[in-house]
Design a protein around this motif. Sequence first.
Motif, PDB file in Angstrom:
ATOM      1  N   GLU A 622      25.666  65.784  50.000  1.00  0.00           N
ATOM      2  CA  GLU A 622      25.490  67.207  50.281  1.00  0.00           C
ATOM      3  C   GLU A 622      24.540  67.397  51.460  1.00  0.00           C
ATOM      4  O   GLU A 622      23.479  66.766  51.526  1.00  0.00           O
ATOM      5  CB  GLU A 622      24.944  67.928  49.053  1.00  0.00           C
ATOM      6  CG  GLU A 622      25.961  68.073  47.940  1.00  0.00           C
ATOM      7  CD  GLU A 622      25.476  69.007  46.847  1.00  0.00           C
ATOM      8  OE1 GLU A 622      24.388  69.585  47.016  1.00  0.00           O
ATOM      9  OE2 GLU A 622      26.192  69.155  45.838  1.00  0.00           O
ATOM     10  N   ASP A 624      22.515  70.373  53.519  1.00  0.00           N
ATOM     11  CA  ASP A 624      22.097  71.772  53.431  1.00  0.00           C
ATOM     12  C   ASP A 624      22.330  72.521  54.737  1.00  0.00           C
ATOM     13  O   ASP A 624      22.590  73.720  54.735  1.00  0.00           O
ATOM     14  CB  ASP A 624      20.613  71.855  53.050  1.00  0.00           C
ATOM     15  CG  ASP A 624      20.362  71.264  51.674  1.00  0.00           C
ATOM     16  OD1 ASP A 624      21.244  71.392  50.816  1.00  0.00           O
ATOM     17  OD2 ASP A 624      19.294  70.664  51.470  1.00  0.00           O
ATOM     18  N   GLU A 635      26.328  75.693  57.038  1.00  0.00           N
ATOM     19  CA  GLU A 635      25.498  75.434  55.879  1.00  0.00           C
ATOM     20  C   GLU A 635      26.365  74.917  54.739  1.00  0.00           C
ATOM     21  O   GLU A 635      27.549  75.232  54.661  1.00  0.00           O
ATOM     22  CB  GLU A 635      24.771  76.705  55.437  1.00  0.00           C
ATOM     23  CG  GLU A 635      23.762  77.212  56.448  1.00  0.00           C
ATOM     24  CD  GLU A 635      23.044  78.455  55.962  1.00  0.00           C
ATOM     25  OE1 GLU A 635      22.094  78.855  56.610  1.00  0.00           O
ATOM     26  OE2 GLU A 635      23.472  79.007  54.917  1.00  0.00           O
ATOM     27  N   LYS A 636      25.740  74.118  53.853  1.00  0.00           N
ATOM     28  CA  LYS A 636      26.398  73.609  52.654  1.00  0.00           C
ATOM     29  C   LYS A 636      27.699  72.879  52.987  1.00  0.00           C
ATOM     30  O   LYS A 636      28.799  73.370  52.778  1.00  0.00           O
ATOM     31  CB  LYS A 636      26.672  74.744  51.669  1.00  0.00           C
ATOM     32  CG  LYS A 636      25.429  75.402  51.114  1.00  0.00           C
ATOM     33  CD  LYS A 636      24.569  74.431  50.309  1.00  0.00           C
ATOM     34  CE  LYS A 636      23.334  75.097  49.756  1.00  0.00           C
ATOM     35  NZ  LYS A 636      22.461  74.136  49.044  1.00  0.00           N
ATOM     36  N   TRP A 638      29.601  68.693  53.285  1.00  0.00           N
ATOM     37  CA  TRP A 638      29.603  67.317  52.809  1.00  0.00           C
ATOM     38  C   TRP A 638      29.607  66.393  54.020  1.00  0.00           C
ATOM     39  O   TRP A 638      30.376  66.603  54.967  1.00  0.00           O
ATOM     40  CB  TRP A 638      30.858  67.027  51.984  1.00  0.00           C
ATOM     41  CG  TRP A 638      30.781  67.501  50.571  1.00  0.00           C
ATOM     42  CD1 TRP A 638      29.672  67.684  49.809  1.00  0.00           C
ATOM     43  CD2 TRP A 638      31.893  67.844  49.735  1.00  0.00           C
ATOM     44  NE1 TRP A 638      30.004  68.128  48.564  1.00  0.00           N
ATOM     45  CE2 TRP A 638      31.370  68.224  48.476  1.00  0.00           C
ATOM     46  CE3 TRP A 638      33.276  67.848  49.918  1.00  0.00           C
ATOM     47  CZ2 TRP A 638      32.164  68.615  47.423  1.00  0.00           C
ATOM     48  CZ3 TRP A 638      34.077  68.247  48.864  1.00  0.00           C
ATOM     49  CH2 TRP A 638      33.531  68.625  47.626  1.00  0.00           C
ATOM     50  N   LYS A 650      33.910  70.713  54.785  1.00  0.00           N
ATOM     51  CA  LYS A 650      33.469  71.917  54.101  1.00  0.00           C
ATOM     52  C   LYS A 650      33.703  71.705  52.615  1.00  0.00           C
ATOM     53  O   LYS A 650      34.762  71.236  52.210  1.00  0.00           O
ATOM     54  CB  LYS A 650      34.258  73.130  54.601  1.00  0.00           C
ATOM     55  CG  LYS A 650      33.698  74.454  54.115  1.00  0.00           C
ATOM     56  CD  LYS A 650      34.398  75.626  54.762  1.00  0.00           C
ATOM     57  CE  LYS A 650      33.789  76.945  54.282  1.00  0.00           C
ATOM     58  NZ  LYS A 650      34.457  78.107  54.912  1.00  0.00           N
ATOM     59  N   GLN A 651      32.701  72.027  51.815  1.00  0.00           N
ATOM     60  CA  GLN A 651      32.773  71.718  50.392  1.00  0.00           C
ATOM     61  C   GLN A 651      34.000  72.364  49.756  1.00  0.00           C
ATOM     62  O   GLN A 651      34.225  73.564  49.881  1.00  0.00           O
ATOM     63  CB  GLN A 651      31.502  72.182  49.690  1.00  0.00           C
ATOM     64  CG  GLN A 651      30.266  71.400  50.108  1.00  0.00           C
ATOM     65  CD  GLN A 651      29.053  71.710  49.254  1.00  0.00           C
ATOM     66  OE1 GLN A 651      29.148  72.400  48.245  1.00  0.00           O
ATOM     67  NE2 GLN A 651      27.910  71.186  49.653  1.00  0.00           N
ATOM     68  N   THR A 689      19.131  67.169  54.935  1.00  0.00           N
ATOM     69  CA  THR A 689      19.571  66.698  53.627  1.00  0.00           C
ATOM     70  C   THR A 689      18.433  65.992  52.918  1.00  0.00           C
ATOM     71  O   THR A 689      17.458  65.555  53.553  1.00  0.00           O
ATOM     72  CB  THR A 689      20.763  65.732  53.764  1.00  0.00           C
ATOM     73  OG1 THR A 689      21.133  65.244  52.476  1.00  0.00           O
ATOM     74  CG2 THR A 689      20.431  64.580  54.670  1.00  0.00           C
TER      75      THR A 689
END
Length: 746
Positions: A622, A624, A635-636, A638, A650-651, A689
């Motif tokens: 992950e 941040d 943001e957010k 992988w 992108k998650q 991260t």
Amino acid sequence: MPVPGVSWFLCCRQDFSLLGRNYGEKEEEECFELRNKEDLAPNGRKKPTNEENGMGVDEEPDLIVKWLLREVGGSWIKHRRYWFVLTHDSLDYYTGPEKGARRLGTLVLTSLCSVIWPDKQTYKEAYWSITVYGRKHCHRLYTKHFNEAVHWACAIQKIIDTKSPVETPTLLLIRDIEENKFNPEVVEHIYQHNAILKYTQGPLYAPLLPFPYGNLEHTGYGSMREEAVRLFNCLQQLESAREPVPIIQGVLQTCLDLRPLRDEVYCQLVKQTSHTPSPNTAAHLRYWQLLTCMSCTFLPGYNVLKYLRFHLKIQSQTPESEMDNYASFISEALEKTKCRECVPSWEEIQMLMNRQEMLCTVHYPGTGSCQLYISSHTTANEVVRRMQEKLGLQDSKNTFALFEQNALWEQPVSGNSLIADVLTFTAKESESKSQWKLCFKLYCLLDADSISVDSIEYLFLFEQCHEMVVRGQLPAREEDLVALAALRLQSLVGDYSTHAPFPPLDELFPGHMLETRVLMSLSAPQAAPPCQVEAQDCPATQRFPTGLLAGTLWSHSATVAHKQKMENDKRLLSRLKEEAAAVTAAILDRWKGLAGYSGRDSMAAYLTIARQWSGFGCTLYEVDFYISSTGNFSEKLWLGVAATSVSIYKQGESEALESFPYGQICSYGVSDSNTFKITAGDRDLIFETTKLTEIMQLMNAYFNAIHRQRGKGEDPDTITFTESTDVSFHHMASTPTLLELPSHPV
């Protein structure tokens, strides 16, 4: 060649007494601190000697003179004003600056003195303070000006730094023994005429080695000298203690916290195991047991290490005795010991006291485990190698590693980490949190296609792939996730039946998908209640004014908000149960259609679906925050680290936003405490991260594995190394070594 007999005796240092207070206080005070009063002039300066007068040398000038406040005790006045004079040998204070002023005190400066500099924590009542520690005295001085306080502290420290190091009698005798170690008669003579080197039942009034004066700030300990004497008292308590392990742990913890005391404890243990009246009693063997634990936890300094080895060699001259067994064990341990991160556990200390190895349980994917015997020196790399041999994985092209794992979290263990430290840490964590265990797993998936379906490595791949699915790190459609859950059930339980056990849903299906779906349905806009609509249409003048009723209205609003929150929570829980029931029904329907599938068939079908993702085999971390030198930021995300490239996802999405083959990466590294930087061509990629160490370790492991394959003549279609001039990071021109960092916080 040493001179024997009387000639040597005249040269030998002697009359060092331990059992009286002369050694601990009087003798050291006269030798190291006090000056002869006849050598001091009334103003505190040193009088020139006759030899100096003959040479026409003037007396030394004072370095600093100044009015300062000094803290005094036993009076209602906290501070008093004195005239301080700093010379090349001492810090003196007088009643005033006049020539005939009376000297009230002297603190002789030696190499063991220490100075506490002014800082904000000691600033109070508009005064800056400095503290000067001597053996008998401590001066706390105060001034209103910070620069003046720093000037005094700096000047005093410079004087201390110019002093020759103080050597204690024990230190001098250790040197004598080293110089004469090939002459047994001389060594025996040194021991016979110096009680300080031999076992004693009496107390110790001063440490055996030199330590600076003064307290240790913000540590919870006293001064080094006080702690050294206190440790010797603990050592003597071992003889009569019913349970020695707590005392041993306490001594080791102090040595872990206060590194300089390690040599002191070694010298104390050598002393207490030398010329003992009853060497084979259980009480005396306690010293050898503590020495065994010390030798497996800390290494002494070079000079003390030579002294310890000479002592062990002497004790080994008594064959087939317990002392000889302990001496041999300690000698072997000193060749392997690395500095530990944790104090040995209760179990490890008991094993060391009996000179035995510990039994360690290592789990691997599935329900299997292996038990291995380990010592205090066994590293993670050794355990990985032994596990590969035990499971027949020596010829695998993939690499393996140990992981610390619990139900919610896992992290790899660094190859050079000591397993004893890892077990101690996990045992402490298991007492306060969820159960931890040590797992042997796939680490670098270099060649998934060559894994045989009938091998245990295939089981590893299946289990670790399912862990990614449950954690939500395998982007897939919902129908695929339902199919994977059904295949998982078929591999675990077999064909469907009404009496077959059904595991919890969160062990089959990613729970975050249920929560996301429910939250999206609940976040849809809803019509406001009629009362709220009417309240919105009311003019402002009709509302209650602030004042006497404000508190009541606020209390009523808080109560309404609390009730609304409870209702929302109940509604959310109800919807989650409904969604879970629907997903469970879908999984059962798919499970019924898998009748006849064997365990291997189910695993093969499972991995076939998982391989549809282009990032299969990578490890996701992950991130941040992500920013690129081209201006892109997100943001957010992988960060996926695989055998051939590093990708950004992108998650929840299966397609990579960007992918960078290793051939395009010029350098990578940690730029600060939570930022990871990759340079690919002319672009700089910066990731924020908390997984810095793990990302570095995995990328290094991939590069090392590829380098080894190339050394064997294999041609993995992977990387072309490129040059870089950035010296702050790892470069691809040469394979970086593994980043050896602690596997948990110290």
